[in-house]
Design a protein around this motif. Sequence first.
Motif, PDB file in Angstrom:
ATOM      1  N   LYS A  20      29.854  -8.457  42.193  1.00 47.92           N
ATOM      2  CA  LYS A  20      30.520  -9.612  42.825  1.00 47.92           C
ATOM      3  C   LYS A  20      31.016 -10.579  41.764  1.00 47.92           C
ATOM      4  CE  LYS A  20      28.379 -11.751  46.047  1.00 47.92           C
ATOM      5  NZ  LYS A  20      27.310 -12.323  46.890  1.00 47.92           N
ATOM      6  N   THR A  31      36.211  -8.917  37.927  1.00 42.95           N
ATOM      7  CA  THR A  31      37.611  -8.552  38.139  1.00 42.95           C
ATOM      8  C   THR A  31      37.778  -7.050  37.958  1.00 42.95           C
ATOM      9  OG1 THR A  31      38.174  -8.896  35.827  1.00 42.95           O
ATOM     10  CG2 THR A  31      38.418 -10.779  37.301  1.00 42.95           C
ATOM     11  N   MET A  62      42.506  -7.458  40.766  1.00 42.28           N
ATOM     12  CA  MET A  62      41.629  -8.010  41.795  1.00 42.28           C
ATOM     13  C   MET A  62      40.610  -8.909  41.111  1.00 42.28           C
ATOM     14  SD  MET A  62      41.169  -4.205  43.355  1.00 42.28           S
ATOM     15  CE  MET A  62      40.331  -4.615  44.855  1.00 42.28           C
ATOM     16  N   LEU A  98      35.791 -10.560  42.902  1.00 41.20           N
ATOM     17  CA  LEU A  98      35.506  -9.489  43.841  1.00 41.20           C
ATOM     18  C   LEU A  98      34.384  -9.848  44.809  1.00 41.20           C
ATOM     19  CD1 LEU A  98      35.830  -6.427  41.450  1.00 41.20           C
ATOM     20  CD2 LEU A  98      37.305  -6.954  43.412  1.00 41.20           C
ATOM     21  N   ASP A 114      35.444  -6.058  49.469  1.00 43.85           N
ATOM     22  CA  ASP A 114      36.568  -5.409  48.783  1.00 43.85           C
ATOM     23  C   ASP A 114      36.283  -3.944  48.498  1.00 43.85           C
ATOM     24  OD1 ASP A 114      37.057  -8.398  46.780  1.00 43.85           O
ATOM     25  OD2 ASP A 114      37.978  -7.829  48.696  1.00 43.85           O
ATOM     26  N   VAL A 116      31.865  -2.536  45.143  1.00 47.65           N
ATOM     27  CA  VAL A 116      31.447  -3.851  44.665  1.00 47.65           C
ATOM     28  C   VAL A 116      29.986  -4.060  45.063  1.00 47.65           C
ATOM     29  CG1 VAL A 116      31.888  -6.327  44.718  1.00 47.65           C
ATOM     30  CG2 VAL A 116      33.787  -4.711  44.921  1.00 47.65           C
TER      31      VAL A 116
END
Lengths: 111, 114
Positions: free
Chosen positions: B15, B18, B78, B81, B85, B113
């Motif tokens: 979490k 990127t 991204m 996160l 996701d 994730v």
Amino acid sequence: KQEVTQIPAALSVPEGENLVLNCSFTDSAIYNLQWFRQDPGKGLTSLLLIQSSQREQTSGRLNASLDKSSGRSTLYIAASQPGDSATYLCAVRGRDDKIIFGKGTRLHILP
Amino acid sequence: AAGVIQSPRHLIKEKRETATLKCYPIPRHDTVYWYQQGPGQDPQFLISFYEKMQSDKGSIPDRFSAQQFSDYHSELNMSSLELGDSALYFCASSRRATTNEKLFFGSGTQLSVL
């Protein structure tokens, strides 16, 4: 807004039977409709593409039809085999170049 | 024949980290699409590019960004996160819409994730 619906959501049939998967769409202004196969955790494999001007396409045991005016397509699988078990998705490509998928039909062929 | 290539095939992040996903379209394809597919879900459109310019935007979170480079490859970035996701991210390529242009998909990047 284009909406694509696939019925049934899941289907189990004995090996050797012929079967039909359905796909309907709400906006008939399309470039084409494409059927895909997806195995669990894998990518999408293109099966057949039907142009908006066409009525059907065939590849081996697969036949896809398109009735644009009624917003319907069917995927016919002849003489089903256990290896046909997968999720089948239809995707409609609109004239705005948006591609909208249905939620798929999970097909299970019973040996 | 060359297909759509995605890398990496699998990616595990925590979490708030990127991630960058890459997509190499089929040669001479000018359009790239990104899709997100959650478990048991249909592919959801994120964003598309035509000739290196963003052409359409779907349900892409503000934490995500993407671009298409001069060699037509595309990257999905991204950030921050979240657990939600976690999904399979597909890239697809095509040539600009005409009636008979197929959409070709890569094998996807499975993002987890934790």
